[in-house]
Design an enzyme around this catalytic site. Structure first.
Site, PDB file in Angstrom:
ATOM      1  N   SER A   1     -27.429   9.949  15.471  1.00  0.00           N
ATOM      2  CA  SER A   1     -28.049   9.917  16.793  1.00  0.00           C
ATOM      3  C   SER A   1     -29.561   9.970  16.632  1.00  0.00           C
ATOM      4  O   SER A   1     -30.077  10.576  15.696  1.00  0.00           O
ATOM      5  CB  SER A   1     -27.572  11.118  17.625  1.00  0.00           C
TER       6      SER A   1
ATOM      7  N   LYS B   1     -24.639  14.929  15.355  1.00  0.00           N
ATOM      8  CA  LYS B   1     -23.638  13.976  15.821  1.00  0.00           C
ATOM      9  C   LYS B   1     -23.209  13.015  14.727  1.00  0.00           C
ATOM     10  O   LYS B   1     -24.008  12.605  13.881  1.00  0.00           O
ATOM     11  CB  LYS B   1     -24.166  13.181  17.013  1.00  0.00           C
TER      12      LYS B   1
ATOM     13  N   ASN C   1     -21.301   9.722  15.330  1.00  0.00           N
ATOM     14  CA  ASN C   1     -20.699   8.828  16.315  1.00  0.00           C
ATOM     15  C   ASN C   1     -19.714   7.859  15.665  1.00  0.00           C
ATOM     16  O   ASN C   1     -19.996   7.301  14.593  1.00  0.00           O
ATOM     17  CB  ASN C   1     -21.787   8.031  17.038  1.00  0.00           C
TER      18      ASN C   1
ATOM     19  N   ARG D   1     -15.414 -38.228  31.047  1.00  0.00           N
ATOM     20  CA  ARG D   1     -16.316 -37.390  30.255  1.00  0.00           C
ATOM     21  C   ARG D   1     -17.008 -36.476  31.248  1.00  0.00           C
ATOM     22  O   ARG D   1     -17.564 -36.946  32.232  1.00  0.00           O
ATOM     23  CB  ARG D   1     -17.347 -38.237  29.495  1.00  0.00           C
TER      24      ARG D   1
END
Length: 506
Positions: A300, A306, A308, A340
């Site tokens: 983080s 942290k 993650n 087309r």
């Protein structure tokens, strides 16, 4: 005025001001760029033109030696990607400006004056070349995706086998439901991915050679007197490129494209399911799983503690984007007007490429996640025991309700169920910490020992005894997709994609 960078593009997709994926981290990898970037698109277009020159020369519809000159001129490094991209606005597709440059290169190489330029693009239209080129690009990207996906499924199959008897709690509408096994959870992850992979492998990548309006009129004139028809030339081009031959041009029939898009979305759907489960099960308060650790990953910018689960975050981001891209392909297909189309075809290209990038990126991240996933059986058991014996109330009701009803004349099984439901209802009124002991006490009081012994009651309250066919379901899933399971001696192994370490893969 914002300047346009039109030089220095040879080292990347769009030079110094190019798009390198800062806002698309799931697909920002060398593998994805190599298989789907502008350089890969350009290479595929040039390969189609070079292959067509081979077909024409072999059919004696172009001067001898033409194919070699076109092949030499079809080296990607001869062309400026950024310049081509800007000039593509003049004709609404990149083939038109590229042809001018390719013809110039061929004429420069044709020092003997054999007329090699006659082999360039003769009787084709830009949609023929770009459709065929995108099928080439998709085929190679799908091969790379399948290599990553097969490695991921093999890892999940190994987890399913290793944890066949690892107890965990099943959850339904966010709540604890029944005892489960982590082996079955891994097997179900495997099931979704293997089924999606098999669908990808079944795809055809067709060649396109319809000419200006899908009638092969110019090709008919070209082939006149050669003993071949324009559809024969189309089949030969398919063989030269390794694409699927087709019964007819498909300028406005886009099933090949939408089928590919749907198959890619199925991959991200299945990968997203895995990611969603890992994201929940790796929360600190659950802590049943953890992603593999790697230096510099998961941190983080503000909170040093942290870790993650970024692999799952990236996979989930792909799963949330892919359905919209697949829907765009269907929207385009439904609006391919006339012979087309005017814009629908053009809207197809970025959606298809983004689907390829999302699928590839998700598969790369998922492979690393599956191969390094950390499993914590003790935490699974701890969470299983949060509901305590209440988790077995279904098993208890099935076994005990008939005993209670049979012990009272005139009572049916519904009466027994009501008595046991009352035990559950009373238990839920007490604090969660007291529910396990309360349920056991109330249940024991409601069921006489002469109807149900203490030993039999404990059997009913053992979660390991109420897994149903979990082990057999897992076995059947793995047996249904042996090519995606744990590799065994002598088994087929897909061709590897370029060797990339964990940092550069994703």
């Amino acid at each position: 005025m914002i300047p346009r960078e039109t030089s220095g593009a040879t080292g990347g997709d769009a030079g110094p001001q190019g798009d390198f994926g800062l806002l698309s981290p799931v697909s920002a990898s060398p593998l994805v760029a190599a298989l789907t970037g502008d350089r890969a698109v350009l290479a595929a277009i040039l390969r189609v033109e070079a292959a067509w020159a081979v077909v024409l020369e072999q059919a004696v519809l172009a001067p001898a030696g033409s194919a070699a000159m076109v092949a030499a001129a079809a080296e990607v490094g001869r062309y400026d990607l950024a310049d081509l991209a800007v000039r593509a606005q003049g004709g609404a597709n990149p083939v038109i400006p590229l042809l001018a440059d390719l013809r110039r290169q061929v004429n420069t190489l044709d020092t003997a004056g054999i007329g090699a330029g006659k082999a360039v693009h003769t009787s084709l239209t830009s949609q023929d070349v770009l459709d065929s080129a995108l099928m080439l690009l998709c085929r190679e990207a799908v091969r790379g995706l399948l290599t990553e996906l097969t490695a991921a499924t093999a890892a999940l199959a190994a987890l399913a086998e290793e944890h066949a008897d690892t107890l965990c709690v099943g959850r339904s509408l966010t709540q604890h439901s029944l005892p489960f096994s982590f082996g079955l959870k891994a097997a179900q992850w495997f099931h979704g991915l293997a089924a999606a992979a098999r669908r990808l492998e079944a795809l055809d990548f067709p060649v396109q050679t319809g000419g200006a309006a899908g009638t092969l009129a110019a090709g008919t004139v070209l082939a006149a007197g050669s003993g071949l028809g324009p559809l024969d030339l189309s089949d030969r081009l398919a063989a030269e490129l390794g694409l699927a031959a087709v019964p007819a041009p498909w300028h406005t029939n886009r099933l090949a494209v939408t089928s590919l898009g749907d198959a890619l979305a199925a991959v991200t759907d299945a990968a997203g399911k895995v990611a969603a489960d890992v994201l929940f099960l790796s929360r600190p308060e659950v802590a049943e799983l953890a992603e593999p650790r790697a230096a510099g990953r998961g941190g983080s910018s503000a909170m040093p503690q942290k870790q993650n689960p970024v692999l799952s975050v990236l996979v989930r981001s792909a799963a949330l984007q892919a359905p919209g891209q697949a829907a765009q392909l269907h929207l385009a297909a439904a609006n391919f007007n006339d012979e087309r189309p005017d814009g629908a075809w053009h809207s197809e290209w970025p959606a298809l490429r983004q689907l390829l990038r999302l699928g590839l990126g998700a598969a790369v991240q998922l492979r690393e996640l599956a191969e390094g996933l950390q499993v914590f059986p003790d935490a699974m058991r701890r969470n299983l025991e949060l509901s305590g014996p209440l988790l077995l109330s279904e098993a208890v009701t099935a076994a005990v309700a008939p005993l209670l009803s049979g012990s009272v004349p005139g009572k049916n099984s519904a009466d027994g169920k009501q008595r046991l439901q009352s035990v559950v209802d009373q238990t839920l009124q007490v604090p969660a910490a007291d529910q396990a002991s309360t349920y056991r006490r109330l249940l024991r009081a409601a069921v006489p020992t002469e109807l149900l012994s203490d030993a039999r009651l404990e059997e009913l309250l053992d979660p390991a005894n109420y897994l149903g066919q979990a082990a057999e379901i897992s076995r059947r899933i793995l047996a249904a997709y042996p090519e995606y399971g744990v590799p065994h001696a002598g088994s087929h192994t897909p061709s590897p994609t370029p060797e990339l370490n964990g940092a550069s893969r994703g």
